[in-house]
Design a protein around this motif. Structure first.
Motif, PDB file in Angstrom:
ATOM      1  N   ASN A 125      44.172  36.864  37.603  1.00 20.63           N
ATOM      2  CA  ASN A 125      42.887  37.581  37.589  1.00 20.63           C
ATOM      3  C   ASN A 125      41.740  36.627  37.280  1.00 20.63           C
ATOM      4  N   SER A 126      40.556  36.918  37.827  1.00 17.33           N
ATOM      5  CA  SER A 126      39.387  36.025  37.681  1.00 17.33           C
ATOM      6  C   SER A 126      39.158  35.538  36.270  1.00 17.33           C
ATOM      7  N   GLU A 127      39.295  36.497  35.304  1.00 17.11           N
ATOM      8  CA  GLU A 127      38.946  36.124  33.945  1.00 17.11           C
ATOM      9  C   GLU A 127      39.864  35.026  33.418  1.00 17.11           C
ATOM     10  N   GLU A 178      40.465  32.274  34.695  1.00 15.97           N
ATOM     11  CA  GLU A 178      39.929  30.949  34.947  1.00 15.97           C
ATOM     12  C   GLU A 178      39.341  30.326  33.689  1.00 15.97           C
ATOM     13  N   PRO A 194      41.756  33.053  42.377  1.00 17.87           N
ATOM     14  CA  PRO A 194      41.675  34.416  41.847  1.00 17.87           C
ATOM     15  C   PRO A 194      42.451  35.403  42.719  1.00 17.87           C
ATOM     16  N   ILE A 195      43.332  36.163  42.093  1.00 21.63           N
ATOM     17  CA  ILE A 195      44.021  37.274  42.767  1.00 21.63           C
ATOM     18  C   ILE A 195      43.928  38.432  41.791  1.00 21.63           C
ATOM     19  N   GLU A 196      43.275  39.494  42.211  1.00 20.80           N
ATOM     20  CA  GLU A 196      42.882  40.523  41.248  1.00 20.80           C
ATOM     21  C   GLU A 196      43.903  41.632  41.029  1.00 20.80           C
ATOM     22  N   ASP A 197      45.192  41.382  41.200  1.00 23.89           N
ATOM     23  CA  ASP A 197      46.098  42.505  40.992  1.00 23.89           C
ATOM     24  C   ASP A 197      46.978  42.350  39.749  1.00 23.89           C
TER      25      ASP A 197
END
Lengths: 229, 308
Positions: free
Chosen positions: B177-179, B181, B202-205
């Motif tokens: 998830n983005s956060e 990073e 980023p992969i948001e799942d």
């Protein structure tokens, strides 16, 4: 109010604009992605819509298909496509093309179909070929509706292109996803504001183009009367 | 990923503070009037709570059924929500027993904690627990973030620990998830703690199917996935051992109020001792794959692991 101020401070800070994840880069990624998606969708949907409008065949099928496509949740489609295609930009691009197509298709076939049948028959009686009728009679008359379809498709895509960041490092959606989960609310609100601004800008450009094309003195007046077969 | 997920959704909860405040006020009223009831059996009732997380609910069900089998009256207050909400209920005695996770709970009480490894985290947690809240024995079962790779990748470079990544010649991409990073366990933490260079995708799942697909496609080499996620086993993934404590150790641990007497404590400690890491994965898999309800899964587990 405090959050809005923080978001504004983030937006105007020069450091927010530079670098690999700076606003300048994200904004251009978002814009280019939107233009490419709408471009591809238009290349597919507009000719199909024009042919359907011209022949007046398959409208039932198309309205059913576009209705179904409109009801499709883009995020669900993106996840489904992502499972087949993997991460990257291809899956969100296809999902957005599906999102954009109904408006484009509807604008094109409704536009062409709304051209007065007598006008088309007159052109035919003058000995014009079918492609010539489409090119010189139907398309100019249908232009406002086609443009309207393009306008609403662009608006939908520029707003939903946020989802490109779901599977790739692209676009303004990155600020929203990262901001939401990392509690960087200034970034979240700032990113959203940028998307709204970009959407308004593109919509404004379309409004301007529509006004200019309608004002063209060489263009025939648009008939508001519609004939349904 | 799920740890961060829990934490982040908990944070989101805080943003809707107004709604929650009303909810808390209402539930506060309800439980207060319950407690005022003079009946003797009422005060003996043990209230078991759980997070709004399927795996946590199963553990809470096991606690509840084990106590019932030992003759206690149990009231279930399951799927309450996130840490910000329920910890207060534990602290004020509205809830008597709650399955928790050592690392995240310690971070909640002591955000600046330096403890990272299992024993240190547990000791610090016992020390940081507020008055009236007791930390019982922790289980060997863990549910925490970990860097996960495919078995093929692990075998090609003989990877067992995160340390082994330094010898991998190809460029590494970490997906999450983005956060992630900018989190301590993102690329920066990986570089600082282990000296391993990795870029970020980023992969948001939240370590879900898209992340697993990206691992299998080789688009990413590392993903942050929960150790107790059944998908690790199902997709033949390997969690790399975190020898330097980049991820906070996160063992299942029961949090109890004063109402848990010595005998009840013994029952719960027996459960914790019997719950193994593989056992927790199996419980989660029953929920994910068979969609079995928590009470059924708990009942089966207790038949196989009797506590008395």
């Amino acid at each position: 109010m405090d959050l809005i101020q923080q978001a504004f401070a983030w937006l105007i800070a020069p450091t927010s604009w530079i670098g690999d994840s700076g606003i300048a880069r994200r904004l251009s990624e978002h814009l280019v992605f939107t233009v490419v998606v709408v471009g591809v969708a238009a290349t597919i949907a507009l000719p199909v819509g024009v042919v359907i409008g011209h022949t007046r065949r398959g409208t039932t099928l198309v309205s059913a298909a576009t209705g179904a496509a409109r009801a499709m949740p883009t995020l669900g489609l993106l996840t489904l496509l992502g499972l087949g295609l993997g991460i990257g930009l291809v899956a969100p691009a296809i999902a957005l093309i599906v999102l954009a197509s109904p408006s484009l298709l509807a604008g094109a076939y409704a536009g062409v179909q709304s051209v007065d049948r007598q006008t088309v028959d007159a052109a035919r009686a003058m000995g014009m070929s079918e492609p010539a009728i489409i090119r010189t009679v139907e398309l100019p008359l249908a232009a406002p509706l086609i443009l309207g379809g393009l306008r609403s498709a662009t608006l939908q895509v520029v707003a939903t292109a946020t989802l490109a960041a779901y599977t790739s490092n692209t676009g303004l959606g990155r600020y929203i996803f990262a901001g939401l989960k990392g509690r960087e609310y200034a970034e979240l609100i700032g990113g959203s504001a940028l998307i709204v601004a970009l959407a308004l800008l593109l919509d404004g450009i379309f409004a301007l183009v529509q006004r200019v094309t309608l004002r063209d003195p060489h263009r025939l007046p648009v008939t508001t009367e519609r004939h349904h077969p | 990923m799920k740890n961060t997920h829990r934490i982040t959704s908990a944070r989101r909860v805080r943003t809707t503070a107004a709604v929650i405040t009303i909810g808390l006020a209402l539930s506060g009223c309800a439980s207060a009037s319950d407690l005022e009831s003079p009946s003797d059996s009422e005060s003996q009732t043990i209230v078991v709570g759980s997070q709004d997380y399927y795996s946590n609910e199963i553990i809470a069900e096991i606690y509840a059924q084990a106590l019932e089998a030992a003759g206690y009256d149990v009231e279930r207050d399951l799927r309450i929500g996130q840490r910000e909400v329920y910890v207060e209920e534990i602290e004020n005695g509205s809830i008597d027993l709650f399955p928790e996770y050592t690392g995240p709970l310690l971070e909640f009480w002591e955000p600046d904690t330096a403890a990272r490894l299992d024993q240190d985290v547990y000791d610090a947690l016992v020390d940081s627990a507020p008055e009236g809240v007791r930390i019982l024995d922790r289980s060997s079962a863990t549910d925490q973030d970990a860097y996960t790779v495919t078995r093929g990748f692990a075998e090609r470079y003989e990877l067992k620990t995160i340390d082994d990544l330094t010898d991998v010649p190809e460029p590494l991409v970490l997906g999450g998830n983005s956060e992630g990073e900018n989190r301590p366990n993102g690329p920066k933490g990986l570089k600082e703690t282990y000296g391993v260079d990795a870029s970020f995708a980023p992969i948001e799942d939240g370590g879900g199917p898209l992340t697993v697909k990206a691992l299998q496609d080789g688009d990413i080499q590392l993903a942050i996935i929960y150790t107790a996620d059944p998908s690790v086993q199902k997709n033949d993934l390997v969690a790399l051992e975190d020898t330097r404590g980049l991820f906070l150790a996160s063992h299942v641990v029961p949090v109890a109020s004063e109402k848990i007497d010595a005998e009840a404590e013994k029952v719960i400690n027996t459960v914790s001792a019997a719950l193994t890491p593989a056992g927790l994965v199996a419980l989660n898999a029953q929920s994910v794959d068979e969609q079995a309800p928590a009470s059924t899964i708990a009942k089966q587990w207790l038949e196989e692991n009797p506590v008395s």
